[in-house]
Design a protein around this motif. Structure first.
Motif, mmCIF file in Angstrom:
data_model
loop_
_atom_site.group_PDB
_atom_site.id
_atom_site.type_symbol
_atom_site.label_atom_id
_atom_site.label_comp_id
_atom_site.label_asym_id
_atom_site.label_seq_id
_atom_site.Cartn_x
_atom_site.Cartn_y
_atom_site.Cartn_z
ATOM 1 N N ASP A 107 85.665 36.255 3.061
ATOM 2 C CA ASP A 107 84.765 35.193 3.495
ATOM 3 C C ASP A 107 83.661 34.954 2.476
ATOM 4 O O ASP A 107 83.424 35.781 1.602
ATOM 5 C CB ASP A 107 84.119 35.564 4.835
ATOM 6 C CG ASP A 107 85.127 35.627 5.971
ATOM 7 O OD1 ASP A 107 86.196 35.001 5.852
ATOM 8 O OD2 ASP A 107 84.838 36.299 6.975
ATOM 9 N N PHE A 108 82.976 33.816 2.629
ATOM 10 C CA PHE A 108 81.755 33.594 1.862
ATOM 11 C C PHE A 108 80.579 33.673 2.825
ATOM 12 O O PHE A 108 80.738 33.529 4.034
ATOM 13 C CB PHE A 108 81.788 32.275 1.078
ATOM 14 C CG PHE A 108 81.627 31.017 1.889
ATOM 15 C CD1 PHE A 108 80.370 30.472 2.123
ATOM 16 C CD2 PHE A 108 82.732 30.356 2.398
ATOM 17 C CE1 PHE A 108 80.215 29.297 2.847
ATOM 18 C CE2 PHE A 108 82.599 29.193 3.118
ATOM 19 C CZ PHE A 108 81.339 28.657 3.347
ATOM 20 N N ARG A 109 79.411 33.969 2.284
ATOM 21 C CA ARG A 109 78.211 34.125 3.111
ATOM 22 C C ARG A 109 77.236 32.994 2.816
ATOM 23 O O ARG A 109 76.934 32.706 1.657
ATOM 24 C CB ARG A 109 77.530 35.458 2.836
ATOM 25 C CG ARG A 109 76.258 35.658 3.682
ATOM 26 C CD ARG A 109 75.635 37.025 3.470
ATOM 27 N NE ARG A 109 76.538 38.091 3.872
ATOM 28 C CZ ARG A 109 76.713 38.524 5.119
ATOM 29 N NH1 ARG A 109 76.050 37.965 6.113
ATOM 30 N NH2 ARG A 109 77.543 39.507 5.378
ATOM 31 N N LEU A 110 76.740 32.386 3.883
ATOM 32 C CA LEU A 110 75.659 31.410 3.798
ATOM 33 C C LEU A 110 74.407 32.092 4.328
ATOM 34 O O LEU A 110 74.419 32.659 5.417
ATOM 35 C CB LEU A 110 75.958 30.179 4.654
ATOM 36 C CG LEU A 110 74.779 29.234 4.889
ATOM 37 C CD1 LEU A 110 74.354 28.556 3.591
ATOM 38 C CD2 LEU A 110 75.117 28.216 5.958
ATOM 39 N N THR A 111 73.342 32.059 3.545
ATOM 40 C CA THR A 111 72.065 32.631 3.972
ATOM 41 C C THR A 111 70.977 31.589 3.760
ATOM 42 O O THR A 111 70.924 30.950 2.717
ATOM 43 C CB THR A 111 71.729 33.900 3.164
ATOM 44 O OG1 THR A 111 72.821 34.820 3.275
ATOM 45 C CG2 THR A 111 70.464 34.565 3.686
ATOM 46 N N LEU A 112 70.159 31.415 4.777
ATOM 47 C CA LEU A 112 68.999 30.534 4.703
ATOM 48 C C LEU A 112 67.755 31.365 4.930
ATOM 49 O O LEU A 112 67.725 32.194 5.850
ATOM 50 C CB LEU A 112 69.058 29.448 5.786
ATOM 51 C CG LEU A 112 70.298 28.574 5.850
ATOM 52 C CD1 LEU A 112 70.214 27.649 7.062
ATOM 53 C CD2 LEU A 112 70.454 27.783 4.574
ATOM 54 N N TYR A 113 66.753 31.167 4.100
ATOM 55 C CA TYR A 113 65.453 31.806 4.269
ATOM 56 C C TYR A 113 64.389 30.720 4.231
ATOM 57 O O TYR A 113 64.451 29.838 3.372
ATOM 58 C CB TYR A 113 65.109 32.742 3.099
ATOM 59 C CG TYR A 113 65.993 33.924 2.895
ATOM 60 C CD1 TYR A 113 65.802 35.083 3.635
ATOM 61 C CD2 TYR A 113 66.983 33.900 1.931
ATOM 62 C CE1 TYR A 113 66.615 36.184 3.415
ATOM 63 C CE2 TYR A 113 67.791 34.990 1.708
ATOM 64 C CZ TYR A 113 67.601 36.142 2.458
ATOM 65 O OH TYR A 113 68.398 37.226 2.238
ATOM 66 N N VAL A 114 63.431 30.822 5.110
ATOM 67 C CA VAL A 114 62.233 30.000 4.997
ATOM 68 C C VAL A 114 61.066 30.966 4.911
ATOM 69 O O VAL A 114 60.839 31.765 5.821
ATOM 70 C CB VAL A 114 62.036 29.050 6.198
ATOM 71 C CG1 VAL A 114 60.749 28.258 6.045
ATOM 72 C CG2 VAL A 114 63.222 28.114 6.337
ATOM 73 N N VAL A 115 60.371 30.921 3.789
ATOM 74 C CA VAL A 115 59.183 31.749 3.586
ATOM 75 C C VAL A 115 58.063 30.792 3.212
ATOM 76 O O VAL A 115 58.129 30.116 2.184
ATOM 77 C CB VAL A 115 59.395 32.797 2.471
ATOM 78 C CG1 VAL A 115 58.133 33.638 2.290
ATOM 79 C CG2 VAL A 115 60.595 33.680 2.781
ATOM 80 N N GLY A 116 57.075 30.723 4.078
ATOM 81 C CA GLY A 116 56.004 29.764 3.853
ATOM 82 C C GLY A 116 56.565 28.363 3.885
ATOM 83 O O GLY A 116 57.183 27.953 4.857
ATOM 84 N N ARG A 117 56.417 27.648 2.785
ATOM 85 C CA ARG A 117 56.920 26.274 2.703
ATOM 86 C C ARG A 117 58.152 26.147 1.804
ATOM 87 O O ARG A 117 58.499 25.054 1.371
ATOM 88 C CB ARG A 117 55.815 25.347 2.208
ATOM 89 C CG ARG A 117 54.675 25.242 3.179
ATOM 90 C CD ARG A 117 53.682 24.187 2.730
ATOM 91 N NE ARG A 117 52.648 23.997 3.710
ATOM 92 C CZ ARG A 117 52.756 23.216 4.787
ATOM 93 N NH1 ARG A 117 53.865 22.573 5.025
ATOM 94 N NH2 ARG A 117 51.747 23.101 5.625
#
Length: 133
Positions: free
Chosen positions: A63-73
């Motif tokens: 599989d492939f991995r999708l990662t989302l991060y929101v840090v501050g803006r």
């Protein structure tokens, strides 16, 4: 916690198929909406990176991995596949070519983007956008 110190993240494993790439965009869009993050250009960046992982980074059974991060803006989008031996690079396709523009789109839409190797056999293609919420 205020918005500047809140860290949000999502990480998903998806099949390296066209269906998995579409699902990456749909799930990312819903998650970003719930966080109050603008969907443009993030949705398009996720679509391009996921399509590249499903097309160029595909290894059957991995599989492939999708990662989302929101840090501050800042929104950081990462797509990790198991083809670390195939690093992406910007190309200028022929005007009549029907493929080959994904990274050009990412480069145009993202504030920053790049590739991070490893650990073997992986690579991560990432993009960041300033996400004024």
């Amino acid at each position: 916690m205020d918005q500047e110190t809140t860290i949000r993240n999502l990480s998903l494993l998806l099949s390296p198929t066209p269906r998995g790439a579409r699902l990456a965009r749909l799930l990312a869009t819903e998650q970003l909406r719930s966080w109050g993050v603008p969907l443009d250009p993030a949705g398009q960046i996720v679509a391009e990176l996921a399509a590249n992982a499903a097309t160029h980074g595909r290894v059957p059974g991995r599989d492939f991995r999708l990662t989302l991060y929101v840090v501050g803006r800042t929104l950081r989008i990462e797509v990790t596949d198991t083809r670390g031996d195939r690093l992406p690079h910007l190309t200028r396709p022929a005007p009549d070519a029907t493929t080959g523009r994904g990274l050009l789109v990412v480069a145009a839409l993202a504030d920053r983007w790049g590739v991070a190797p490893g650990p073997h056999p992986r690579k991560t293609v990432w993009a960041e956008v300033d996400a004024a919420m």
